[in-house]
Design an enzyme around this catalytic site. Sequence first.
Site, PDB file in Angstrom:
ATOM      1  N   ARG A   6      39.264  -3.012  68.015  1.00 20.38           N
ATOM      2  CA  ARG A   6      38.339  -2.267  66.948  1.00 20.38           C
ATOM      3  C   ARG A   6      39.085  -2.415  65.633  1.00 20.38           C
ATOM      4  O   ARG A   6      38.525  -2.484  64.593  1.00 20.38           O
ATOM      5  CB  ARG A   6      37.842  -1.059  67.453  1.00 20.38           C
ATOM      6  CG  ARG A   6      36.769  -1.204  68.678  1.00 20.38           C
ATOM      7  CD  ARG A   6      36.544   0.424  69.093  1.00 20.38           C
ATOM      8  NE  ARG A   6      35.697   1.193  67.886  1.00 20.38           N
ATOM      9  CZ  ARG A   6      34.514   0.651  67.730  1.00 20.38           C
ATOM     10  NH1 ARG A   6      33.845   0.091  68.535  1.00 20.38           N
ATOM     11  NH2 ARG A   6      34.003   1.406  66.958  1.00 20.38           N
ATOM     12  N   ARG A  18      21.876  -0.897  54.869  1.00 25.98           N
ATOM     13  CA  ARG A  18      22.719  -0.861  56.255  1.00 25.98           C
ATOM     14  C   ARG A  18      22.857  -2.202  56.822  1.00 25.98           C
ATOM     15  O   ARG A  18      22.014  -3.086  57.027  1.00 25.98           O
ATOM     16  CB  ARG A  18      22.168   0.076  57.083  1.00 25.98           C
ATOM     17  CG  ARG A  18      22.934   0.538  58.381  1.00 25.98           C
ATOM     18  CD  ARG A  18      22.487   1.568  59.308  1.00 25.98           C
ATOM     19  NE  ARG A  18      23.242   2.045  60.338  1.00 25.98           N
ATOM     20  CZ  ARG A  18      23.736   3.311  60.796  1.00 25.98           C
ATOM     21  NH1 ARG A  18      22.656   4.052  60.463  1.00 25.98           N
ATOM     22  NH2 ARG A  18      24.374   3.314  61.690  1.00 25.98           N
ATOM     23  N   HIS A  72      37.809  -2.845  61.813  1.00 31.90           N
ATOM     24  CA  HIS A  72      37.964  -2.081  60.402  1.00 31.90           C
ATOM     25  C   HIS A  72      38.764  -2.526  59.448  1.00 31.90           C
ATOM     26  O   HIS A  72      38.641  -2.487  58.164  1.00 31.90           O
ATOM     27  CB  HIS A  72      38.629  -0.602  60.986  1.00 31.90           C
ATOM     28  CG  HIS A  72      37.535   0.329  61.787  1.00 31.90           C
ATOM     29  ND1 HIS A  72      36.459   0.038  61.589  1.00 31.90           N
ATOM     30  CD2 HIS A  72      38.015   0.994  62.750  1.00 31.90           C
ATOM     31  CE1 HIS A  72      35.876   0.999  62.463  1.00 31.90           C
ATOM     32  NE2 HIS A  72      36.647   1.403  63.615  1.00 31.90           N
ATOM     33  N   ASP A 119      28.252  -0.967  58.757  1.00 30.65           N
ATOM     34  CA  ASP A 119      28.146  -0.739  60.107  1.00 30.65           C
ATOM     35  C   ASP A 119      28.551  -2.068  60.770  1.00 30.65           C
ATOM     36  O   ASP A 119      28.308  -2.981  60.223  1.00 30.65           O
ATOM     37  CB  ASP A 119      26.868  -0.123  60.459  1.00 30.65           C
ATOM     38  CG  ASP A 119      26.874   0.424  62.022  1.00 30.65           C
ATOM     39  OD1 ASP A 119      27.976   0.528  62.465  1.00 30.65           O
ATOM     40  OD2 ASP A 119      25.679   0.731  62.453  1.00 30.65           O
ATOM     41  N   SER A 124      21.492   7.949  59.563  1.00 28.17           N
ATOM     42  CA  SER A 124      22.799   8.744  60.260  1.00 28.17           C
ATOM     43  C   SER A 124      23.332   9.617  59.085  1.00 28.17           C
ATOM     44  O   SER A 124      24.408   9.570  58.872  1.00 28.17           O
ATOM     45  CB  SER A 124      23.686   7.505  60.443  1.00 28.17           C
ATOM     46  OG  SER A 124      23.168   6.662  61.297  1.00 28.17           O
ATOM     47  N   SER A 155      31.267  12.792  58.697  1.00 32.01           N
ATOM     48  CA  SER A 155      31.844  14.314  59.449  1.00 32.01           C
ATOM     49  C   SER A 155      31.454  14.181  60.995  1.00 32.01           C
ATOM     50  O   SER A 155      32.224  14.974  61.588  1.00 32.01           O
ATOM     51  CB  SER A 155      30.805  15.554  58.748  1.00 32.01           C
ATOM     52  OG  SER A 155      29.486  15.095  58.662  1.00 32.01           O
ATOM     53  N   GLU A 156      30.790  13.116  61.179  1.00 37.04           N
ATOM     54  CA  GLU A 156      30.736  13.026  62.752  1.00 37.04           C
ATOM     55  C   GLU A 156      31.818  12.018  63.319  1.00 37.04           C
ATOM     56  O   GLU A 156      31.960  12.121  64.577  1.00 37.04           O
ATOM     57  CB  GLU A 156      29.224  12.603  63.357  1.00 37.04           C
ATOM     58  CG  GLU A 156      28.176  13.568  63.144  1.00 37.04           C
ATOM     59  CD  GLU A 156      27.569  13.878  61.750  1.00 37.04           C
ATOM     60  OE1 GLU A 156      27.862  12.988  60.662  1.00 37.04           O
ATOM     61  OE2 GLU A 156      27.363  15.028  61.318  1.00 37.04           O
ATOM     62  N   ASN A 157      32.300  11.416  62.302  1.00 38.30           N
ATOM     63  CA  ASN A 157      33.260  10.112  63.075  1.00 38.30           C
ATOM     64  C   ASN A 157      34.653  10.931  63.619  1.00 38.30           C
ATOM     65  O   ASN A 157      35.418  10.230  64.351  1.00 38.30           O
ATOM     66  CB  ASN A 157      33.642   9.497  61.929  1.00 38.30           C
ATOM     67  CG  ASN A 157      32.723   8.429  61.669  1.00 38.30           C
ATOM     68  OD1 ASN A 157      32.674   7.669  60.541  1.00 38.30           O
ATOM     69  ND2 ASN A 157      31.734   7.934  62.675  1.00 38.30           N
ATOM     70  N   TRP A 158      34.894  12.297  63.513  1.00 42.09           N
ATOM     71  CA  TRP A 158      36.001  12.739  64.025  1.00 42.09           C
ATOM     72  C   TRP A 158      35.708  12.818  65.577  1.00 42.09           C
ATOM     73  O   TRP A 158      36.745  13.034  66.434  1.00 42.09           O
ATOM     74  CB  TRP A 158      36.058  14.269  63.626  1.00 42.09           C
ATOM     75  CG  TRP A 158      36.341  14.771  62.201  1.00 42.09           C
ATOM     76  CD1 TRP A 158      35.452  14.803  61.518  1.00 42.09           C
ATOM     77  CD2 TRP A 158      37.406  14.389  61.484  1.00 42.09           C
ATOM     78  NE1 TRP A 158      36.005  15.048  60.119  1.00 42.09           N
ATOM     79  CE2 TRP A 158      37.450  14.571  59.970  1.00 42.09           C
ATOM     80  CE3 TRP A 158      38.834  13.737  61.985  1.00 42.09           C
ATOM     81  CZ2 TRP A 158      38.088  14.509  59.067  1.00 42.09           C
ATOM     82  CZ3 TRP A 158      39.762  13.523  60.906  1.00 42.09           C
ATOM     83  CH2 TRP A 158      39.513  14.183  59.344  1.00 42.09           C
TER      84      TRP A 158
HETATM   85  C1  FPP Z   1      31.241   1.370  61.293  1.00 40.88           C
HETATM   86  O1  FPP Z   1      31.543   0.268  62.312  1.00 40.88           O
HETATM   87  C2  FPP Z   1      32.372   1.580  60.502  1.00 40.88           C
HETATM   88  C3  FPP Z   1      32.947   2.799  60.083  1.00 40.88           C
HETATM   89  C4  FPP Z   1      32.866   4.000  61.176  1.00 40.88           C
HETATM   90  C5  FPP Z   1      33.990   2.948  59.170  1.00 40.88           C
HETATM   91  C6  FPP Z   1      33.684   2.050  57.926  1.00 40.88           C
HETATM   92  C7  FPP Z   1      35.230   1.983  57.392  1.00 40.88           C
HETATM   93  C8  FPP Z   1      35.629   1.094  56.884  1.00 40.88           C
HETATM   94  C9  FPP Z   1      34.923  -0.219  56.456  1.00 40.88           C
HETATM   95  C10 FPP Z   1      37.327   0.919  56.696  1.00 40.88           C
HETATM   96  C11 FPP Z   1      37.683   2.077  55.659  1.00 40.88           C
HETATM   97  C12 FPP Z   1      37.112   2.204  54.528  1.00 40.88           C
HETATM   98  C13 FPP Z   1      37.625   2.193  53.499  1.00 40.88           C
HETATM   99  C14 FPP Z   1      36.966   2.409  52.017  1.00 40.88           C
HETATM  100  C15 FPP Z   1      39.197   2.229  53.216  1.00 40.88           C
HETATM  101  P1  FPP Z   1      31.590   0.970  63.969  1.00 40.88           P
HETATM  102  O2  FPP Z   1      32.793   0.996  64.017  1.00 40.88           O
HETATM  103  O3  FPP Z   1      30.465   1.951  64.084  1.00 40.88           O
HETATM  104  O4  FPP Z   1      30.896  -0.576  64.423  1.00 40.88           O
HETATM  105  P2  FPP Z   1      30.159  -0.607  65.791  1.00 40.88           P
HETATM  106  O5  FPP Z   1      28.914  -0.004  65.514  1.00 40.88           O
HETATM  107  O6  FPP Z   1      30.051  -2.166  66.005  1.00 40.88           O
HETATM  108  O7  FPP Z   1      31.082  -0.090  66.637  1.00 40.88           O
END
Ligand code: FPP
Length: 222
Positions: free
Chosen positions: A23, A170, A27, A10, A178, A56-59
């Site tokens: 963002r 985490r 990533h 995270d 989560s 499954s909620e990231n969509w």
């Molecule tokens: C959380 O950060 C991270 C994710 C939702 C995705 C994790 C993905 C990666 C590390 C890259 C892809 C992975 C692979 C294996 C290719 P956030 O965006 O929720 O951060 P925030 O809470 O600071 O907004």
Amino acid sequence: MPRHVAIIMDGNGRWAKRRMMPRAVGHKRGVEAVREVTRAVRDMGLGALTLYAFSSENWKRPADEVADLMGLLRNFIRSDIEEFVANNVRLRIIGDYQVLAPDIVDLIDDALERTARNTGTQLAIALNYGSQQEIARAAAKAAAAGDVTPESIEAHLDTHGMPPLDLLVRTSGEERLSNFLLWQAAYAELWFTDVLWPDFTPAHLKEAIDAFGRRERRYGGR
Ligand code: FPP
């Protein structure tokens, strides 16, 4: 040493925001951290690492962010498969990845097949993963076989065949699960850090593993 470590990665967005960058850059740096941590786990000889890459909620995120994450996933599998093959890493996917873009599904199936007989570290990537959905699927299969017990449900979880989850990490200061590995975390030790995922290094992982080594685990006994 933990047999199986899982990480909720995270803080990519906050990492980028602090630098006034998009963002997507967070990533992208997150994938670099995935690479370094996976190498460290492999070199330490840990049995398994499970990474929460896409829930499954990231969509629900904006379409361009979902597309960025899918693009990173595609590149990651393409560019790192040879390293898994060369280093005896067995790739696994937990979650319903069949709904991803067909070319990604093909890349994944090819990578699963090419590493299926590897006997070193198992690297499980959670994609379109939700723990409650996983448990419901497993329970439905157990019920269909007429045998609903903790053991029979466990045998149908996506993580079946992986070592028991010992340590769940985490990053970024949030302290919640989560919908990640709820069943598997029954007796796992939890470790939270304020470090944002793109800044997370193998040294942080060692810190978590050291803390794990100092915990007394009783599994309900005394
Ligand atoms: C959380 O950060 C991270 C994710 C939702 C995705 C994790 C993905 C990666 C590390 C890259 C892809 C992975 C692979 C294996 C290719 P956030 O965006 O929720 O951060 P925030 O809470 O600071 O907004």
